[in-house]
Every structure is written in C-alpha cells, then in structure tokens.
Design a protein around this motif. Structure first.
Motif, PDB file in Angstrom:
ATOM      1  N   GLU A 123       0.792  -5.165  -5.431  1.00 43.90           N
ATOM      2  CA  GLU A 123       0.447  -4.621  -4.117  1.00 43.90           C
ATOM      3  C   GLU A 123      -0.797  -5.334  -3.607  1.00 43.90           C
ATOM      4  N   ILE A 124      -0.818  -5.699  -2.342  1.00 43.00           N
ATOM      5  CA  ILE A 124      -1.951  -6.428  -1.771  1.00 43.00           C
ATOM      6  C   ILE A 124      -2.842  -5.462  -1.001  1.00 43.00           C
TER       7      ILE A 124
ATOM      8  N   PRO B 138      -5.943  -6.680   3.751  1.00 43.77           N
ATOM      9  CA  PRO B 138      -5.050  -6.839   4.914  1.00 43.77           C
ATOM     10  C   PRO B 138      -4.835  -8.284   5.342  1.00 43.77           C
TER      11      PRO B 138
ATOM     12  N   THR C 127      -7.312  -8.617  -4.576  1.00 45.32           N
ATOM     13  CA  THR C 127      -6.060  -8.190  -3.949  1.00 45.32           C
ATOM     14  C   THR C 127      -5.508  -6.929  -4.605  1.00 45.32           C
TER      15      THR C 127
ATOM     16  N   ARG D 129       7.222 -12.020   2.098  1.00 43.89           N
ATOM     17  CA  ARG D 129       6.782 -12.867   3.217  1.00 43.89           C
ATOM     18  C   ARG D 129       6.625 -14.309   2.727  1.00 43.89           C
TER      19      ARG D 129
ATOM     20  N   ALA E 263       2.550 -11.734   0.316  1.00 42.31           N
ATOM     21  CA  ALA E 263       3.472 -10.839  -0.379  1.00 42.31           C
ATOM     22  C   ALA E 263       4.813 -11.496  -0.658  1.00 42.31           C
TER      23      ALA E 263
ATOM     24  N   GLU F   9      -2.063 -10.095   3.349  1.00 46.57           N
ATOM     25  CA  GLU F   9      -0.748  -9.474   3.209  1.00 46.57           C
ATOM     26  C   GLU F   9       0.404 -10.469   3.372  1.00 46.57           C
ATOM     27  N   HIS F  10       0.129 -11.598   4.051  1.00 43.33           N
ATOM     28  CA  HIS F  10       1.171 -12.610   4.242  1.00 43.33           C
ATOM     29  C   HIS F  10       1.574 -13.268   2.925  1.00 43.33           C
TER      30      HIS F  10
END
Length: 313
Positions: free
Chosen positions: A52-53, A56, A259, A65, A62, A59-60
């Motif tokens: 889990e990131i 914020p 992260t 993504r 992930a 987050e890309h």
C-alpha cells in the motif's frame, strides 16, 4: 563467494518477505549487532511490489498503474540498511526474481492470499528452487544464527509464510553434505529463531497508549482483551534482545520506508509512549539449537548468540 577468513566471528542471517519487514521486526537488534562487529546479512524475498502506498505523490507507482513500486522500495531498503549500518543485504535470487504476492484480509482479522496472484509471485515459487537459492547464501555466509517468521508468518501474509517455509527448508538442505556440493561445503546453523512480539510487552504498550488518550493507534486492540495471533504468550518467548541504545537507528530505518510507514503511524506512537528503551526490546522464539545463558528475572536469553563460541566455524 565471500572471503570467510575475513568474516566476523559471529554471523546472523535474517530472511524477510518485503522491504520494511526487517526494520519493523528486528531493526534495533540488527543495528546493535552491527555496532558490536557481528556479521549481519539480510535476505529479502520480494521487492514489495503490491504494498500500500501512503505517499499521495507516489501513488502512480502502484501495481495497477505504473507498477514501479518495487524499484522504489528497493531504494527505501538501501536507505534503511544504511541507517542500521547493514552492508550485506540481498534479494533472494537477485532483484526481481520473485514478486510480492499481495494479500487480502480474512473476516477473522488475519491476512490470506489475494484472489488474483501474479504468476511470478513468491507464493507460487518452486519450493526447492527458492530454498536452493537460500542454501547458496547460507553456505557463503555461514551464519550461526538464522531469524525468520513463525509458521503463520506473524499475521498470515502468504509471503511471510512462504519465507518461513523456504528458510526452514534451506537450513536443512544447507546442512546436508550430499545436497548440491557445487554450492560449497555443508553448513549447519546452530540456532534458529522466529521473530516474535511478547504479549505482555504489547499489552504494556497498549495500556500506556490508551492512558495517554490515544484510542486510534492499533485501533480495536484492548490491552486486557484478546490479541491477534502475531503476539506470543510470554511462555513461548525464549530471547529478548535489549537494543534500546540503537532505537533511533531503528526509527530512522522505519522513516526510510516512507511509502509503507508514516511518522504519525502506530510504530512511532508506540515508541513515543512506551519510551525508546522499551521500543528497542525485540523478542524471539528459539526453535532449533540449545539455549544459552538466560536472564534470571525473565528466564529468557538476552543474546541470540548466547552459548555460541565466536570461533565456531
């Protein structure tokens, strides 16, 4: 293969599933032993691609993504090991050999395998292949002590369970002279421990958190109620390493895993409330080998290397 003639006389090998697991579980112990001149080797089985990131702007990265979290967490692990002083840290089979399997939560409150697991996930690894990769490390490093997870992986994460299985099997294979002679002389690990958290210690910490007015850290855990299976009854604990003098290094290592761990999260809250000395005490369960000298007050060892002569090669 390493120059074993120049290796420290006492050597510890830790086998963990993802970057950050080592700092959470045994960060203070690792820093303490490095400072004392003992050999510390960390093997991480995956890069934590499914984590889990918590940042914020990242987050890309992930998995759904850009799928670049593993590369980023590799850097976080480098920074964490620098904070602890550990210079020998490796990924099992090399970076990217095995992928984070991911997880989901069971209704009973523990982790289980996710519905969709990547074909290269560690959970799907060929068992003998993965163990053999670790055998190679064991015979190179020749540790007297191995630390890994218990059979449930602490809280049920499939990669933790797999790391436990691989580590325990590899220890057996490494000690067999007839197994893969090409990987070097057989090496028998004198003592094997599973990382643990003492039930009384976590109850003490929870009680102090609640008395301070903190009701959100480890939300739902009652200091006097039933605790999750990751916490061990004191009668099962066999060793507690007091590394309180190195707790700031542990906290720096936790900060490096940004992260995954926030500075306002449960570990930092626990440290702030129970104090550095208490947060720097890490517990273990001896599952192989003879126990060494113990503390009369607790009946626990205070050193993972207790009873092992430094010249024992």
């Amino acid at each position: 293969m390493a120059d074993t003639a120049a290796a420290p006389g006492l050597r510890l090998l830790l086998v963990h599933a993802h970057p950050d697991d080592e700092s959470i579980g045994q960060g203070a112990t690792m820093a303490k032993y490095v400072a004392e001149g003992r050999g510390v080797t960390l093997v991480t089985c995956t890069a934590g691609e499914m984590g889990e990131i918590l940042v914020p702007e990242l987050e890309h990265l992930a998995a759904d993504r850009d799928d670049r979290l593993g590369e980023h967490r590799r850097g976080e692990l480098d920074d964490a090991m620098a904070a602890l002083g550990v210079t020998d840290h490796r990924f099992l089979g090399g970076f990217g050999r095995y992928r984070d399997s991911g997880m989901k939560w069971h209704e009973d409150g523990h982790a289980i395998a996710a519905d969709d697991v990547h074909e290269n996930a560690f959970w799907h690894a060929d068992f003998t292949e993965a163990a053999t990769l670790l055998v190679e490390v064991i015979r190179e490093v020749r540790p007297q002590v191995l630390v890994t997870y218990d059979e449930f992986g602490g809280y049920g994460h499939p990669d933790h369970i797999q790391a436990h299985r691989v580590a325990m099997y590899a220890a057996q294979l490494a000690a067999a002279p007839s197994y893969r002679r090409d990987l070097g002389p057989a090496w028998s690990i004198a003592k094997i421990y599973w990382g643990a958290i003492s039930e009384s210690r976590i109850r003490e910490g929870l009680r102090m958190l609640r008395e301070s007015g903190d009701t959100t850290t480890f939300e739902g855990m009652d200091p006097d109620g039933t605790l999750p299976p990751m916490f061990r009854a004191d009668e099962d604990i066999t060793c507690e390493v007091d590394a309180g003098d190195h707790v700031e290094k542990k906290l720096d290592a936790l900060r490096a895993h940004r992260t995954q761990i926030t500075t306002d999260g449960p570990f930092f809250a626990l440290s702030n409330n129970i104090g550095a000395q208490a947060f720097g005490r890490e517990q273990f369960v001896l599952v192989h080998g003879a126990p060494g000298e113990t503390d009369p007050a607790t009946g626990w060892e205070t050193d993972l290397f207790a009873g092992i002569a430094e010249s024992a090669d």
